[in-house]
Design an enzyme around this catalytic site. Structure first.
Site, PDB file in Angstrom:
ATOM      1  N   VAL A  29      -1.683  -1.894  -2.307  1.00  0.00           N
ATOM      2  CA  VAL A  29      -1.974  -1.712  -0.694  1.00  0.00           C
ATOM      3  C   VAL A  29      -1.395  -3.156  -0.258  1.00  0.00           C
ATOM      4  CG1 VAL A  29      -3.586  -1.025   1.391  1.00  0.00           C
ATOM      5  CG2 VAL A  29      -3.665  -0.122  -0.778  1.00  0.00           C
ATOM      6  N   ILE A 151      -2.920   7.740   8.237  1.00  0.00           N
ATOM      7  CA  ILE A 151      -3.764   8.597  10.061  1.00  0.00           C
ATOM      8  C   ILE A 151      -4.721   7.385  11.123  1.00  0.00           C
ATOM      9  CG2 ILE A 151      -5.017  10.660  10.265  1.00  0.00           C
ATOM     10  CD1 ILE A 151      -4.699  11.851   7.436  1.00  0.00           C
ATOM     11  N   GLY A 202       0.454   5.488  -7.943  1.00  0.00           N
ATOM     12  CA  GLY A 202      -0.529   4.645  -7.657  1.00  0.00           C
ATOM     13  C   GLY A 202      -1.728   5.054  -6.452  1.00  0.00           C
ATOM     14  N   GLU A 205      -8.023   5.876  -7.121  1.00  0.00           N
ATOM     15  CA  GLU A 205      -8.317   4.250  -7.456  1.00  0.00           C
ATOM     16  C   GLU A 205      -8.603   3.346  -9.351  1.00  0.00           C
ATOM     17  OE1 GLU A 205     -10.080   3.286  -4.413  1.00  0.00           O
ATOM     18  OE2 GLU A 205      -8.968   4.935  -3.776  1.00  0.00           O
ATOM     19  N   ASP A 216     -15.080   9.066  -4.169  1.00  0.00           N
ATOM     20  CA  ASP A 216     -14.584   8.921  -2.815  1.00  0.00           C
ATOM     21  C   ASP A 216     -14.249   8.862  -1.847  1.00  0.00           C
ATOM     22  OD1 ASP A 216     -11.300   6.660  -1.943  1.00  0.00           O
ATOM     23  OD2 ASP A 216     -11.425   8.967  -1.687  1.00  0.00           O
ATOM     24  N   LYS A 220     -15.395   7.773   2.470  1.00  0.00           N
ATOM     25  CA  LYS A 220     -15.001   8.328   3.277  1.00  0.00           C
ATOM     26  C   LYS A 220     -15.899   8.767   4.987  1.00  0.00           C
ATOM     27  CE  LYS A 220     -10.507   7.534   1.198  1.00  0.00           C
ATOM     28  NZ  LYS A 220      -9.682   8.605   0.025  1.00  0.00           N
TER      29      LYS A 220
HETATM   30  P1  NDP Z   1      -4.557  -2.717  -6.533  1.00  0.00           P
HETATM   31  O1  NDP Z   1      -5.159  -2.473  -8.307  1.00  0.00           O
HETATM   32  O2  NDP Z   1      -3.175  -2.024  -6.892  1.00  0.00           O
HETATM   33  O3  NDP Z   1      -3.937  -4.117  -6.323  1.00  0.00           O
HETATM   34  C1  NDP Z   1      -5.124  -4.585  -6.588  1.00  0.00           C
HETATM   35  C2  NDP Z   1      -4.920  -6.510  -6.308  1.00  0.00           C
HETATM   36  O4  NDP Z   1      -5.639  -7.151  -6.432  1.00  0.00           O
HETATM   37  C3  NDP Z   1      -4.537  -5.726  -7.884  1.00  0.00           C
HETATM   38  O5  NDP Z   1      -2.896  -6.676  -8.303  1.00  0.00           O
HETATM   39  C4  NDP Z   1      -5.653  -7.340  -8.647  1.00  0.00           C
HETATM   40  O6  NDP Z   1      -5.065  -7.590 -10.156  1.00  0.00           O
HETATM   41  C5  NDP Z   1      -5.864  -7.827  -7.480  1.00  0.00           C
HETATM   42  N1  NDP Z   1      -6.946  -9.004  -7.806  1.00  0.00           N
HETATM   43  C6  NDP Z   1      -8.625  -8.683  -8.273  1.00  0.00           C
HETATM   44  N2  NDP Z   1      -8.877  -9.703  -8.489  1.00  0.00           N
HETATM   45  C7  NDP Z   1      -8.465 -10.436  -7.922  1.00  0.00           C
HETATM   46  C8  NDP Z   1      -9.333 -11.593  -7.186  1.00  0.00           C
HETATM   47  N3  NDP Z   1     -10.459 -11.900  -7.991  1.00  0.00           N
HETATM   48  N4  NDP Z   1      -8.360 -12.268  -6.614  1.00  0.00           N
HETATM   49  C9  NDP Z   1      -7.147 -11.955  -6.414  1.00  0.00           C
HETATM   50  N5  NDP Z   1      -6.596 -10.659  -6.350  1.00  0.00           N
HETATM   51  C10 NDP Z   1      -7.582  -9.845  -7.258  1.00  0.00           C
HETATM   52  O7  NDP Z   1      -5.724  -1.942  -5.757  1.00  0.00           O
HETATM   53  P2  NDP Z   1      -5.071  -0.698  -4.154  1.00  0.00           P
HETATM   54  O8  NDP Z   1      -4.124  -1.450  -4.025  1.00  0.00           O
HETATM   55  O9  NDP Z   1      -5.145   0.412  -4.826  1.00  0.00           O
HETATM   56  O10 NDP Z   1      -6.811  -0.340  -3.287  1.00  0.00           O
HETATM   57  C11 NDP Z   1      -6.788  -1.158  -2.898  1.00  0.00           C
HETATM   58  C12 NDP Z   1      -7.875  -1.623  -2.225  1.00  0.00           C
HETATM   59  O11 NDP Z   1      -7.392  -0.786  -1.202  1.00  0.00           O
HETATM   60  C13 NDP Z   1      -9.104  -0.623  -2.637  1.00  0.00           C
HETATM   61  O12 NDP Z   1      -9.552  -0.712  -2.009  1.00  0.00           O
HETATM   62  C14 NDP Z   1      -8.413   0.899  -2.184  1.00  0.00           C
HETATM   63  O13 NDP Z   1      -9.940   1.993  -1.943  1.00  0.00           O
HETATM   64  C15 NDP Z   1      -8.365   0.951  -1.043  1.00  0.00           C
HETATM   65  N6  NDP Z   1      -7.150   2.100  -0.514  1.00  0.00           N
HETATM   66  C16 NDP Z   1      -5.971   2.401  -1.822  1.00  0.00           C
HETATM   67  C17 NDP Z   1      -5.223   3.436  -1.360  1.00  0.00           C
HETATM   68  C18 NDP Z   1      -3.621   3.416  -2.113  1.00  0.00           C
HETATM   69  O14 NDP Z   1      -3.322   3.926  -1.298  1.00  0.00           O
HETATM   70  N7  NDP Z   1      -3.530   2.846  -3.767  1.00  0.00           N
HETATM   71  C19 NDP Z   1      -5.695   3.843  -0.377  1.00  0.00           C
HETATM   72  C20 NDP Z   1      -6.281   3.978   0.894  1.00  0.00           C
HETATM   73  C21 NDP Z   1      -6.942   3.009   0.516  1.00  0.00           C
HETATM   74  P3  NDP Z   1      -5.439  -6.861 -11.186  1.00  0.00           P
HETATM   75  O15 NDP Z   1      -4.834  -5.817 -11.605  1.00  0.00           O
HETATM   76  O16 NDP Z   1      -4.512  -8.111 -11.824  1.00  0.00           O
HETATM   77  O17 NDP Z   1      -6.407  -6.747 -11.789  1.00  0.00           O
HETATM   78  N1  HSE Z   2      -7.493   7.348  -4.290  1.00  0.00           N
HETATM   79  C1  HSE Z   2      -7.788   7.705  -3.080  1.00  0.00           C
HETATM   80  C2  HSE Z   2      -6.230   8.873  -2.508  1.00  0.00           C
HETATM   81  C3  HSE Z   2      -6.504   6.399  -2.436  1.00  0.00           C
HETATM   82  O1  HSE Z   2      -6.468   9.556  -3.869  1.00  0.00           O
HETATM   83  O2  HSE Z   2      -6.923   9.585  -1.521  1.00  0.00           O
HETATM   84  C4  HSE Z   2      -7.089   7.141  -0.304  1.00  0.00           C
HETATM   85  O3  HSE Z   2      -8.464   6.160  -0.014  1.00  0.00           O
END
Ligand code: NDP
Ligand code: HSE
Length: 452
Positions: A29, A151, A202, A205, A216, A220
């Site tokens: 994200v 959405i 991707g 979670e 999850d 929500k």
């Molecule tokens: P990711 O795991 O892809 O990204 C999280 C990033 O944060 C990783 O690159 C991670 O590094 C980094 N990170 C971890 N610890 C630290 C730190 N201390 N300082 C800086 N960066 C750090 O997660 P997502 O992008 O999938 O999800 C992010 C949020 O969005 C979550 O809360 C998720 O629930 C929410 N979300 C996700 C969706 C999706 O489609 N993926 C959709 C809707 C919500 P590393 O990988 O090295 O640990």
């Molecule tokens: N892991 C969540 C899903 C990401 O599959 O819907 C979006 O919140």
């Protein structure tokens, strides 16, 4: 580029020309958000009348090429260059989880930063602390991306439907589970085979048990219900069942009976109480929501005045979720520029007063129709014993299917019921599952929605 306005903050009298953003977490994200801020910078600037500048992104790995053109000092491994940076107005938390994300968010709030997050787990489980601190420090918390990916359901509930009393909100809010159930349905494959693909895309979670175990969706639902019904965040009160127990056999029986199985999150208000539940649900195949497949999400909101409204779109993924994050950044940036106070009142998450959440219906008291699949011994009197126990517990049978013939062994016996009370269902199944001369294992139960 649009001609920049000079925005005078009504409170401070200062002229501000741009709003600066820092991102924590450059994963799925975080990358989508950064890409939109960089590639749509001119578009956003034209629409807002001022530029939004991506100042810093903190991540543990800043070597990985994410294919986004960033300025030379934007990336850092030090999260405090975001949370403590005097130049940054909005901190976007996209690390996820309840640990470091919570600490960094609280730190940023205390430093007077506005917050945008997609972290539904953190909001649902620690929202009181976060929204409380934000209120105290006079900052906004934007959370459009926490439910429904791209959405705009948070804005729909908080703004578009503000005139309505809400009767119910229900929908498919976990893309990973919906992707898995869709593949299981279309290809007849086992649950365990499909999960890996969703992770690779991707959607899942970091801990995919949150997706497939239903938590999850429950996170929500707690957020949606707080907005819809003005109740405090009640994650701990959401009855939660995931999809790990769903088998191709149940999917095939569902199909034969005219249903599809979806993981539904349901919040219904009736008689002054709200029921909150997440569980696999059989839905008539011809319902619109039954046709919502793959990673797509769909959420029904029934308002007293509007009747049913339906919101459909990509519930996960970098760009759809990034779009929701950027919409919050834009909204908060406008408030910063105009000197508007932080959002509160209707459309904001409610603070818990004291004691347990009020007005929540216990799962025991919920009424539903049911699908039972018994592993029934193939011998005389078995059906009558099962139907006898159901009858004793006030559960009325709508239809029965028995397949196969296995003298001395077990065969699947499927019963659909009319509306019954959950408490009675549990009592009846406990009794039936203990009858060794009737069944050989635990009965599979799936709740059914639709017309009786
Ligand atoms: P990711 O795991 O892809 O990204 C999280 C990033 O944060 C990783 O690159 C991670 O590094 C980094 N990170 C971890 N610890 C630290 C730190 N201390 N300082 C800086 N960066 C750090 O997660 P997502 O992008 O999938 O999800 C992010 C949020 O969005 C979550 O809360 C998720 O629930 C929410 N979300 C996700 C969706 C999706 O489609 N993926 C959709 C809707 C919500 P590393 O990988 O090295 O640990
Ligand atoms: N892991 C969540 C899903 C990401 O599959 O819907 C979006 O919140």
């Amino acid at each position: 580029m649009a001609k920049e306005k000079e925005n005078k903050n009504k409170k401070t009298g200062q002229i501000k020309k741009t709003v600066n953003v820092g991102i924590l977490g450059f994963g799925t994200v975080g990358s989508g958000t950064a890409r939109i801020l960089v590639e749509n910078k001119d578009l956003l600037s034209a629409r807002l009348g001022f530029p939004v500048t991506l100042k810093k992104i903190a991540d543990l790995d800043i070597k990985k090429d994410r294919g986004i053109a960033l300025g030379k000092d934007v990336l850092t491994t030090d999260a405090r260059q975001v949370t403590d940076n005097p130049d940054i107005d909005i901190v976007v938390e996209l690390i996820g989880g309840l640990g470091v994300a919570r600490q960094l968010m609280m730190r940023a709030i205390k430093n007077g930063k506005h917050i945008v997050t997609a972290n539904k787990a953190l909001l649902a489980e620690h929202g009181q602390e976060i929204f409380g601190a934000a209120k105290k420090c006079g900052v906004n918390v934007g959370f459009e991306a926490s439910v429904g990916g791209g959405i705009p359901i948070i804005k729909a509930l908080g703004e578009g439907l503000i005139a309505n009393r809400i009767n119910y909100v229900y929908g498919i809010v976990n893309g990973t589970s919906n992707y898995i159930l869709t593949k299981m349905t279309n290809e007849g494959v086992e649950f365990s085979k499909v999960l890996k693909e969703a992770q690779e895309l991707g959607y899942a979670e970091a801990d995919p048990t949150l997706d497939v175990g239903g938590a999850d969706s429950a996170h929500k639902l707690a957020i949606l219900a707080s907005l819809a019904f003005g109740i405090p965040l009640s994650y701990e009160s959401v009855y939660t069942e995931g999809i790990t127990g769903i088998t191709p056999l149940d999917i095939s029986f569902a199909s034969e009976l005219g249903f599809k199985i979806k993981l539904l999150a349901i919040a219904k208000a009736a008689d002054g109480q709200v029921e909150l539940r997440v569980h696999p649900t059989m839905l008539p195949k011809d319902y619109l929501i039954s046709k919502v497949d793959g990673v797509m999400n769909a959420i029904y909101v029934n308002g007293q005045e509007t009747g049913d409204t339906l919101y459909y779109g990509r519930g996960a993924g970098d760009m759809p979720t990034g779009s929701a994050v950027v919409s919050d950044i834009a909204g908060i940036a406008q408030r910063i520029m105009s000197g508007a106070p932080p959002k509160s009142g209707l459309g904001a998450i409610k603070m818990k007063k004291s004691g347990p959440p009020m007005g929540l219906r216990r799962m025991d008291e919920v009424e539903s129709m049911y699908y039972f699949r018994f592993s029934a011994l193939d011998r005389p009197m078995v059906l009558s014993k099962i139907s006898g126990v159901l009858g004793e517990n006030n559960i009325s049978i709508a239809s029965v299917i028995q397949k196969g013939r296995k003298e001395g062994g077990a065969v699947p016996l499927v019963i659909l019921t009319h509306k019954a009370m959950e408490r009675n269902v549990r009592k009846a199944l406990k009794k039936i599952d203990s009858l060794r001369a009737v069944v050989t294992g635990k009965t599979c139960l799936i709740r059914v929605e639709g017309e009786e």
